[in-house]
Design an enzyme around this catalytic site. Sequence first.
Site, short mmCIF file in Angstrom:
data_model
loop_
_atom_site.label_atom_id
_atom_site.label_comp_id
_atom_site.label_asym_id
_atom_site.label_seq_id
_atom_site.Cartn_x
_atom_site.Cartn_y
_atom_site.Cartn_z
N ASP A 14 -6.78 -3.26 -7.41
CA ASP A 14 -7.44 -3.85 -6.25
C ASP A 14 -7.63 -5.34 -6.50
OD1 ASP A 14 -10.07 -4.53 -4.53
OD2 ASP A 14 -9.00 -2.84 -3.67
N TYR A 26 -14.41 -12.94 0.27
CA TYR A 26 -15.08 -11.66 -0.02
C TYR A 26 -16.40 -11.88 -0.78
CZ TYR A 26 -11.52 -8.18 1.29
OH TYR A 26 -10.66 -7.35 1.98
N ARG A 54 -3.53 6.30 0.80
CA ARG A 54 -4.14 7.52 1.35
C ARG A 54 -3.26 8.28 2.32
NH1 ARG A 54 -9.62 5.03 3.53
NH2 ARG A 54 -8.19 3.27 3.79
N ARG A 73 0.81 -1.22 0.00
CA ARG A 73 0.00 0.00 0.00
C ARG A 73 0.85 1.28 0.00
NH1 ARG A 73 -3.80 -1.06 4.52
NH2 ARG A 73 -4.48 -3.09 3.89
N ARG A 84 -7.29 11.13 -6.07
CA ARG A 84 -8.43 10.23 -5.95
C ARG A 84 -9.73 10.93 -5.58
NH1 ARG A 84 -11.04 7.23 -5.69
NH2 ARG A 84 -11.27 6.10 -3.75
#
Length: 367
Positions: free
Chosen positions: A86, A164, A41, A37, A50
């Site tokens: 992703d 998921y 963010r 990552r 983004r």
Amino acid sequence: TCSFSRSPKGFPKLKNDTFLRAARGEETEHTPVWCMRQAGRYLPEFRETRAAQDFFATCRSPKLCCELTLQPLRRFPLDAAIIFSDILVVPQALGMEVVMVPGKGPTFTEPLKEVEDLLKLRQKVDVTAELGYVFQAITLTRHSLEGRVPLIGFSGAPWTLMSYMIEGGGSSTMAKAKSWLYRHPEASHQLLRLLADVITDYLVGQVAAGAQALQLFESHAGHLGPEQFQDFALPYIRDIAQAVKSKLKEEALPLVPMIIFAKDAHYALRDLAHAGYEVVGLDWTIRPQEARAQTGKDVTLQGNLDPCALYAPKEKIGELVKKMLEAFGTQRYIANLGHGLYPDMNPEHVGAFVEAVHTHSRHINKH
């Protein structure tokens, strides 16, 4: 615009191959370092890029993926880039709808509930048609990197994606997905097999597009016990390595190093070391010496600083890195965190981590 062919040529010459050499077990002057990552963010420029975009719309824009992948490299002397994407693009390719819900994370509008729901999934996936946007992002980024560092492609592993698809999002117990393993073992294997086949084609397509290494994320390994892992995760992890390698050979594509990262699966380290991957990624809950003892001499290890260590003062980060390097040794080792960077981390502390790895590993290698 970026045209995609099965094997784009004319990429810039690679200037820093430290990461690839370490992955293959060759000697390096310093220990290479990258962060899971790292395009994320915690970077103000990432949040800015983004801001106006829907998450999956960003994933589908090669230009934005390229920009986000390059951002951390403008700040830090990292030894590898990892394509911004992703793991849930694979369930999307199978025809499932996933939306990013603010404050909640990725959410499936219609998760798999019954075995019959498997019939709704695409049984044959043309990865270029469904995931070509990732391939384009890889090709574009590989050119834009100008050979600075290698580019890593990735995918989620079958069990993690299956969990998921059934849970419909994150879960603290994975009870719905795990209940399938106990109640519907055959249907579970059918789904895992379908996922493994798509993932194999997807990873091969990433190499054709320009990826120079591949990482498989089994992020939910820790929800399984050793027996379930042995039955429902490991066989597919092995198959993917084998199938990707034979397809790369068949298509005369480069045999790139592959990394397996199975979070919280200490019980399986020995098996993972023999699963056909050049590199085994480690989370922060295992002692380096223990990991070396279990994986032996023929694989490179990657990891395993606790991401929360980056909240410490910079000097402390340096000490922790030094200890980690001494424990793993500077060779056959790629420094990384034991999981991804968190959104509230200070970029300067990430810089301190990267710098400490380079400085201390060079020092240890000299002496």
